[in-house]
Design an enzyme around this catalytic site. Sequence first.
Site, short mmCIF file in Angstrom:
data_model
loop_
_atom_site.label_atom_id
_atom_site.label_comp_id
_atom_site.label_asym_id
_atom_site.label_seq_id
_atom_site.Cartn_x
_atom_site.Cartn_y
_atom_site.Cartn_z
N ARG A 1 0.81 -1.23 0.00
CA ARG A 1 0.00 0.00 0.00
C ARG A 1 0.84 1.27 0.00
NH1 ARG A 1 -2.89 -2.96 3.97
NH2 ARG A 1 -4.49 -4.25 2.98
N LYS B 1 2.20 11.07 -11.61
CA LYS B 1 1.37 10.16 -12.40
C LYS B 1 2.13 8.86 -12.57
CE LYS B 1 -1.73 13.02 -15.14
NZ LYS B 1 -2.23 13.31 -16.50
N GLU C 1 7.82 18.32 -25.58
CA GLU C 1 7.19 18.71 -24.31
C GLU C 1 7.71 20.06 -23.82
OE1 GLU C 1 4.68 17.22 -22.75
OE2 GLU C 1 4.66 15.19 -23.57
N LYS D 1 5.56 22.71 -14.69
CA LYS D 1 4.89 21.46 -14.30
C LYS D 1 4.57 21.48 -12.81
CE LYS D 1 3.91 16.90 -14.78
NZ LYS D 1 4.11 15.75 -15.65
N GLU E 1 -5.58 16.12 -11.02
CA GLU E 1 -6.21 16.40 -12.30
C GLU E 1 -7.73 16.39 -12.23
OE1 GLU E 1 -4.31 14.38 -15.51
OE2 GLU E 1 -5.59 15.27 -17.03
N ARG F 1 -5.13 20.73 -14.14
CA ARG F 1 -3.91 20.02 -14.52
C ARG F 1 -3.95 19.55 -15.97
NH1 ARG F 1 -0.34 15.52 -11.20
NH2 ARG F 1 0.85 14.79 -12.98
N ASN G 1 -2.15 18.62 -20.95
CA ASN G 1 -2.46 17.71 -22.04
C ASN G 1 -2.60 18.42 -23.38
OD1 ASN G 1 -2.50 15.09 -20.85
ND2 ASN G 1 -4.27 15.78 -19.67
N HIS H 1 -1.99 16.40 -26.33
CA HIS H 1 -1.95 15.00 -25.93
C HIS H 1 -3.21 14.22 -26.29
CE1 HIS H 1 1.62 16.25 -23.86
NE2 HIS H 1 1.82 15.06 -23.35
N HIS I 1 -2.15 10.96 -27.82
CA HIS I 1 -2.40 9.63 -27.25
C HIS I 1 -3.13 8.73 -28.24
CE1 HIS I 1 -2.06 11.08 -22.79
NE2 HIS I 1 -0.90 10.72 -23.28
N HIS J 1 6.37 9.15 -28.20
CA HIS J 1 5.36 9.97 -27.52
C HIS J 1 5.48 11.44 -27.91
CE1 HIS J 1 2.66 11.42 -24.41
NE2 HIS J 1 3.63 12.19 -23.93
#
Lengths: 362, 362
Positions: free
Chosen positions: A125, A147, A189, A231, A241, A245, A249, A252, A256, A269
């Site tokens: 955990r 993330k 980026e 960032k 998010e 946030r 993207n 993106h 994606h 990417h």
Amino acid sequence: MANIMRTLTVNLGARSYPIHLGEALLPRAGDLIKQVGCGEKVGIVTNPKVAELYLATVEASLRRSGFHVATVVLPEGEAHKNLDSLATIYDRLIAERFDRSSCIMALGGGVIGDMAGFAAATFLRGIPYVQVPTTLLAQVDSSVGGKTGVNHREGKNLIGVFYQPRLVIIDVDALSTLPTRELVAGLAEVIKYGVIADPKLFGLLEERLDRVLALDRELLVEVIAASCAIKATVVEQDEREQDYRSVLNFGHTVGHALEALTGYTELLHGEAVAIGMVQAATISARQGLCDEKSLSRISGLIEKAGLPTKVPSNVGLKELVWGMEVDKKSIGGKIKFVLCRGIGATEFQRFSAAEIVAQLAA
Amino acid sequence: MANIMRTLTVNLGARSYPIHLGEALLPRAGDLIKQVGCGEKVGIVTNPKVAELYLATVEASLRRSGFHVATVVLPEGEAHKNLDSLATIYDRLIAERFDRSSCIMALGGGVIGDMAGFAAATFLRGIPYVQVPTTLLAQVDSSVGGKTGVNHREGKNLIGVFYQPRLVIIDVDALSTLPTRELVAGLAEVIKYGVIADPKLFGLLEERLDRVLALDRELLVEVIAASCAIKATVVEQDEREQDYRSVLNFGHTVGHALEALTGYTELLHGEAVAIGMVQAATISARQGLCDEKSLSRISGLIEKAGLPTKVPSNVGLKELVWGMEVDKKSIGGKIKFVLCRGIGATEFQRFSAAEIVAQLAA
């Protein structure tokens, strides 16, 4: 001349952490980790290519600082960012009797960082982890912000959690071994940060792109620090998010979908994001948000960096929109798009599949 | 006469949630979930036995409240609480195009609750989930407090995260179909709450055990409410088990090891915990913390409830201690034990493997 080192902080209350950024930091990894107070065991997660280049240096540094080291070398690439690789990590941690005070280090690019972070988040955990990104993409993006996750065959990062690292160590020296194509993909980026929040960074890239590509250390530290600072600011405002946030993207949503539709092999990417940024900027211009000059500066810089700007001819528009819908940013059928207001500001808008097809086809 | 319904709250700031406890709540599940504001899709995770008994009622209730329902029926039992079952859940959620506003409902016992909760925690980096526990064990323990996860072949719950539900719905009517052995196993956790924090609850169980076993609704609501209140108070003080929350592991250090060593088939969780509580109380007595009368009341109530009190003869002491060491509560080689100071209070102590063998063998 002394080595450059700068430290930024991601301010998230009890989950705050430092980003150390500079030269010759890999040989100091053990000391830097010792400062944040981990237990006696460190599990390094990496891939064969990075292991060959940097593992000996990092392992030696950790051992000098008194850590017991266990290393898990996973096969390279996005295709291995899945539940099976995770199981390999868990098996090893258990075999080495890692406990809650043990620490995981992600040594590599974004794929390694996301998997190692997810393993750390879900083992017992949650145990501490440290990001040591070795690609430009990971240094300016995925290593900061917590993330973590793995892919599902239907889409990227569909399985994951938010879980912040204890520390990020960014050594720009690692970029000297990065293939040019990957360096350039990482630049996508950096360009993104300029477009969404920092006209000065954008201007600097326009002026000194050649020096960045020539790996000028001082300049690299400057643009990476500017990127990480943006960032961090965004993550501090909206860690999970909920809303804001997703400004990160920009480019993106299309990116994606392109990656998924081309099987995560054809485009890096950053390359997919580069194409996505041009599409997003184009839609922004059609919506009257982005002036033609800014649009042309954006696509100009992307092209000058050596990045692609057009959707590959083997991807159909309707497929592309379907790919966006399955992406997790789709809520209730409408797709949330980040648009740019010129260079340095953004706006969210929601579009249906039909509206996107109409705008991209126009 | 109106149906009983009581509502407790777990106070965790932005992550606070209600526990609704009473009779005839399954047919009202849709309404109750509507009140906490989920999106339009609910994914029910359940097992074949529970599905046969309650799925139609719950699905109908959800549909009446306007939800789109997708149901995932997983094979029953601890042996299926693993990454494969998780993959089954993820696949279905993706096929049904669940998004971040969609909700997962765990309909079943602790195994279902832990897996469904972990799936919710990790799908799209976290979507809402609702616990609808149908066993006494899950009603008084696993459905409250946000522990989610799956097993590894080397130990229980080694992979997981803390992730709180939005709502817990406890319908005591579901206990009427529970096999007596499982009801009794659930009582072990109720007895635990009495030992660690509530002499009044312990006394009530001593006095009215027969009425609890006869499923007296009013009494069930009383003992479940007392149990959940203690659990909530502990979780509120230490949500992520940094320290104090492990008071809830009274009897569990030995219990978990016993379950692992007997392949999760021979003993139910509550039965293993019952044996573990007797061992922990015995060590407490040897340490001078627990008087002989309390020790005999504890083992007496456990025995009277029909629960086992002795380590099975096929499990050796050294194996047992090895099993405890691999458990995640072991830090730096010493095992953290929860001991009882008579009935109603506790104390933590750390022991090495050798010390435990000596005490249990004495």
